[in-house]
Design an enzyme around this catalytic site. Structure first.
Site, PDB file in Angstrom:
ATOM      1  N   TYR A 437       0.825  -1.233   0.000  1.00 36.90           N
ATOM      2  CA  TYR A 437       0.000   0.000   0.000  1.00 36.90           C
ATOM      3  C   TYR A 437       0.848   1.266   0.000  1.00 36.90           C
ATOM      4  O   TYR A 437       2.039   1.210   0.216  1.00 36.90           O
ATOM      5  CB  TYR A 437      -1.083  -0.010   1.070  1.00 36.90           C
ATOM      6  CG  TYR A 437      -0.746  -0.058   2.545  1.00 36.90           C
ATOM      7  CD1 TYR A 437       0.498   0.243   3.058  1.00 36.90           C
ATOM      8  CD2 TYR A 437      -1.769  -0.379   3.450  1.00 36.90           C
ATOM      9  CE1 TYR A 437       0.727   0.217   4.428  1.00 36.90           C
ATOM     10  CE2 TYR A 437      -1.550  -0.412   4.818  1.00 36.90           C
ATOM     11  CZ  TYR A 437      -0.291  -0.117   5.299  1.00 36.90           C
ATOM     12  OH  TYR A 437      -0.075  -0.140   6.640  1.00 36.90           O
ATOM     13  N   GLU A 438       0.198   2.357  -0.309  1.00 36.20           N
ATOM     14  CA  GLU A 438       0.899   3.644  -0.471  1.00 36.20           C
ATOM     15  C   GLU A 438       1.957   3.550  -1.573  1.00 36.20           C
ATOM     16  O   GLU A 438       2.996   4.206  -1.519  1.00 36.20           O
ATOM     17  CB  GLU A 438       1.507   4.064   0.877  1.00 36.20           C
ATOM     18  CG  GLU A 438       1.815   5.546   1.034  1.00 36.20           C
ATOM     19  CD  GLU A 438       0.610   6.432   0.829  1.00 36.20           C
ATOM     20  OE1 GLU A 438      -0.475   6.118   1.362  1.00 36.20           O
ATOM     21  OE2 GLU A 438       0.747   7.445   0.117  1.00 36.20           O
ATOM     22  N   GLY A 439       1.652   2.732  -2.591  1.00 33.61           N
ATOM     23  CA  GLY A 439       2.588   2.558  -3.713  1.00 33.61           C
ATOM     24  C   GLY A 439       3.446   1.326  -3.517  1.00 33.61           C
ATOM     25  O   GLY A 439       4.291   1.309  -2.621  1.00 33.61           O
ATOM     26  N   GLN A 444       7.463   2.529  -6.253  1.00 30.34           N
ATOM     27  CA  GLN A 444       8.536   3.315  -5.623  1.00 30.34           C
ATOM     28  C   GLN A 444       9.791   3.298  -6.499  1.00 30.34           C
ATOM     29  O   GLN A 444      10.480   4.308  -6.654  1.00 30.34           O
ATOM     30  CB  GLN A 444       8.899   2.734  -4.247  1.00 30.34           C
ATOM     31  CG  GLN A 444       7.752   2.582  -3.267  1.00 30.34           C
ATOM     32  CD  GLN A 444       7.068   3.886  -2.946  1.00 30.34           C
ATOM     33  OE1 GLN A 444       7.711   4.933  -2.880  1.00 30.34           O
ATOM     34  NE2 GLN A 444       5.755   3.846  -2.779  1.00 30.34           N
TER      35      GLN A 444
END
Lengths: 593, 593
Positions: A437-439, A444
């Site tokens: 999550y969050e990329g 990244q």
């Protein structure tokens, strides 16, 4: 199962590695001091150890959904109440809205403790602060006055509603619709998935931030707007009004973080959910990006925090569990397994990586504070560029390694590690989400090779390597030549990989992309090694001072040396894969898998 | 969620890598032929795909314990019935007792399919065969006649009762007691834990093999005896008698393999469970060792089998899931994520490791068959030594990598991978036990550096490296020089590591022990690379033949090249850690963790 906040280590990293005194001297942080931070962390440690850690296992039973309502896991509502009363929510929220306005560096140190103690719980304040930050930076004063004080206090929590079934990593695909109303509000209609703490019974209201598209919006990412959509409408005096047209359709059955309800949210099943535009139309994604650094840094902290908890469990078990004679000993009596060399190697591997990750994450957090508060514009810009480069590394590397470190914690426990009652399997399950999550790590890594490396033609990357080499020279000068040699070799591997990325990024973009995750890991290993080198130098210096904590500082030196001999040498294989392996990674026809 | 048995690959590995034709020509295996094996595997594939794979997810709901009785997970009892009826249990059981007496190589190929389709289910036949093998090799004819036919048919299942709370890796600590009775039987009393399929309702009887200690037995491992303790006593005519004094106290709540009940077994709560000595008193542990190779090879297969299933799920999802534009493309339209370079790298990493592991495991299985059946004693001895060396590597490396490979499968799925309904999280949870049971990776690694490397002064290890270098020369000769170079470098790293183990094993045994798991991984990577090199040479040769399967063979070449560029280069970092890192791994005082 007990958690003990690593206060000595946190204070060392904050004060020595991230140079907290200099952060406290930045404009806006004058009320902060080393002593105050120490006192805050001590209180935070108590809260984490005594309130959050004990309910982590029971949190694993999960939240319960019934007819659109979600009941938090046993003990969570009460813990949230005490968390709110103790004022922990607003640690880094602006003082103007009732927060304490502390540096990100300090808040992240506290967040590490929440995440170690109870990752599922910690996501509620984490998301609340993310939403708060977005509103603070981009919403109108009216909205800010209405929402921020109650979010900073924790009376209300916040969420991020980005993902839709067809729009995961690719937010250009967002389909949730927003229509302008005569009164200046909007009607929101659509379904969002994977909404962390999207519905629960811990707080009076939930402030959903929702990405949606206006009927006349341009296609793609430039046509997405950001809205506040509260669970309960808020009257002008701040009191709660009617329930908004927002419904939690279900919560997911996940691998881990069961204590954190992951909701499918439906907006506008009836007349349309009432929403309020944040900032300007069609700028929603840009607004999201401004708080992405903070959020991704936070997830990097989550990774290392779960690793820390798993490490502690492994050390405790290894001390207590007696099994088999010591290697090379004639005495047949069993010994605590911590005396077995392979157990020792695993514990050192966990420990060394956690220390390196914490140091790098706090170094990045200091850059975040300087980027926002330094009085000199050039320094702000420089620190922002540094931060931008470090973010994907801290996020990606800490979380990928969390999978490995929590797995090692299971391995140290042997068969007991596979039994859920032992508790360590939960860390393995909980940690697994952080690299997603969050990329995802892949996202990244693309960010790292593209916007962060190729875009400035490697300027920040190479400047960082220069600093690494400066540390190498200092290590040589200080007689720490083993570590110096290992760090120098790894830096050369990193340099080679950077060269490859720069050479091919425009002409053959799939090549550096194929090696992007190995590149991210390589940078994590090298920059983590750099921080361990800095820590070793500091430790050696402090050892010469009167009243030095000899055990702590010598352990730091030993751990740094281990890092140099066991982790830095991975750089060669990674560089090889990046530089030589792009073609073979892409060669197989997709039909032939 | 579908599973498709990799028949083409299995036949390639069996026939080309493991040289099945030569195995079929061994005395005792004359009835076996390449055509027969192909037909068996085809039938096995159908059973795995159609009967076992579809109930894997529901198996995750777990078996249920009630008052000492265990109900297998939904569908398992029926599937077991069909498995028995189809004659799958006795594939490698001796023909004398109703089995089919097929080579281990063939049986393991079938076992891979059972394990891929349904790991939890596959443990029931796996344990049954282990118990059968121990009885066959060591028990009296009377016991053999009484037990083996019903075990080979699957009417009865078998278990291994080794572990006790204080006796995990260290079986010297076994405390379960056995007392001689006047009628030649024994009374058994004690508690065993972690007993796979220790109790269930799928078969009429359960044949427990139990390690226990006689009152006058010497201390330690030389005082342990092996007993048959049936759940129901067996009359002389083979019919079932009274229930024995054996009770399932509980079953564990585990991280994975929920469909396989892991029992706490209590023997002799009342008058003492009636047991029958296998072989001679005090030789129980030696008997266990004779079947350990087969069992550990089986667990190595489990590791790669779950990896294969996870790989297939990842490939399928990557083909279907559309997200984000292609790297470097001007077209904003989303593409199937299999076109994204990092997804491709992950899939290739999974694929390359699985192929290498399967090749090495089957190569070892062929050695097992030759060690048992070759007419020339020297060849039997040579193959036994080869097998002994390979076993800890196949077991340790395949299972450690299964954690990484199943984790990658989750990563390919992104957020969906974290949702249990997707199914891939189950592979991650299921796989995690394989590096623990049947000897943890640490135990395998100590075995590898000690009994398998230092004990013969590196003779087998170095002979294997000679063979690797021969393959390197052949690769060079065949124009596969990239792979040759990468394999040569890795072999040099392995050679350095072997030298370190030999140099220090006696004088400083903790040093090689500290690097033992990296040593095991290094050997896995190099020997896996060797098999990929052999496979590449074979593929190139076959490509020149009429009617060659060009797609399959060229994919093999591409995968081998990828292995050389992405996996073999890890050898340098591992060798460094082994050779340079022992001191730092052991330096920290155990009180200072």
């Amino acid at each position: 199962m007990n958690y003990q906040a690593p206060l000595k280590e946190l204070n060392f990293v904050l004060n020595q590695i991230a140079e907290l005194p200099s952060i406290c001297s930045l404009p806006g942080y004058e009320d902060c001091s080393v002593e105050l931070v120490e006192a805050i962390l001590e209180e935070g440690a108590k809260f984490a150890e005594q309130e959050l850690a004990p309910i982590n296992r029971q949190g694993d039973q999960g939240a319960r959904w019934h007819d659109g309502e979600v009941t938090a896991a046993p003990g969570f509502k009460e813990a949230w109440q005490r968390y709110v009363e103790s004022g922990w929510v607003g640690l880094r929220a602006p003082a103007d809205y009732g927060g304490q306005g502390l540096p990100a560096l300090v808040a992240l140190a506290a967040e590490e403790m929440w995440c170690s103690a109870n990752l599922a719980f910690s996501l509620a304040p984490m998301l609340t602060l993310g939403a708060l930050e977005a509103i603070e930076h981009h919403a109108s004063d009216v909205l800010k006055q209405l929402y921020l004080p109650r979010m900073a206090s924790g009376e209300w929590t916040g969420t991020m509603n980005l993902t839709e079934p067809q729009a995961g990593s690719d937010l250009a695909q967002v389909r949730t619709r927003a229509e302008r109303q005569a009164d200046g509000s909007y009607r929101i209609q659509g379904q969002k998935i994977f909404i962390t703490w999207g519905e629960h019974d811990m707080a009076d209201n939930i402030v959903h931030l929702v990405l949606a598209r206006l009927p006349d919006a341009p296609a793609g990412v430039k046509g997405i707007s950001l809205f506040i959509v509260p669970k309960f409408l808020v009257n002008a005096d701040g009191s709660l009004g009617a329930k908004n047209d927002v419904r939690c359709v279900s919560i997911e059955h996940k691998l881990g973080i069961h204590g954190s309800p992951t909701a499918v949210m439906s907006f506008g099943d009836q007349a349309g959910a009432i929403g309020y535009l944040v900032g300007e139309e069609n700028k929603g994604l840009a607004y999201m990006f401004t708080m992405m650094n903070h959020a991704r840094l936070g997830v990097g902290i989550e990774g290392l925090a779960v690793s820390e908890r798993a490490y502690q469990a492994a050390v405790n078990y290894a001390r207590e569990r007696v099994q088999s004679r010591a290697v090379g000993s004639a005495d047949a009596a069993g010994v605590p397994i911590i005396r077995h060399p392979d157990i020792r190697r695993m514990l050192m591997t966990m420990r060394a990586q956690i220390e390196a990750q914490r140091a790098l994450a706090c170094y990045a957090a200091a850059a975040l504070d300087r980027a926002g508060h330094h009085p000199v514009p050039e320094e702000r810009a420089k620190n922002q560029a540094l931060l931008n480069f470090l973010i994907p590394i801290v996020k990606g590397w800490n979380t990928e390694q969390a999978n490995e470190i929590t797995s090692m914690a299971i391995q140290v426990h042997g068969g007991m590690g596979y039994i859920e009652e032992t508790g360590v399997a939960q860390y393995y399950r909980d940690a697994r989400i952080t690299a997603i999550y969050e990329g995802t790590t892949g996202i990244q890594a693309l960010d790292l090779i593209g916007r962060k490396t190729a875009a400035d033609n490697g300027a920040v990357a190479q400047a960082l390597l220069e600093e690494v080499l400066m540390t190498v020279r200092e290590l040589d000068g200080a007689g720490l030549s083993d570590l110096a040699r290992n760090l120098r070799r790894a830096a050369a591997d990193a340099s080679r990989a950077i060269g490859f990325v720069l050479e091919h990024f425009n002409a053959r973009p799939t090549w550096p992309a194929a090696g992007s995750v190995p590149f991210l890991k390589l940078m994590g290993i090298v920059l983590g090694g750099w921080q361990m080198g800095r820590a070793a130098l500091i430790a050696q210096r402090l050892l010469g001072e009167h009243g030095a904590d000899v055990v702590f500082l010598e352990s730091k030196l030993t751990t740094a040396r281990f890092y140099g001999e066991h982790l830095l040498p991975q750089s060669g294989g990674l560089a090889h894969a990046i530089v030589e392996g792009a073609e073979s990674a892409l060669a197989l026809d997709e039909a032939h898998f």
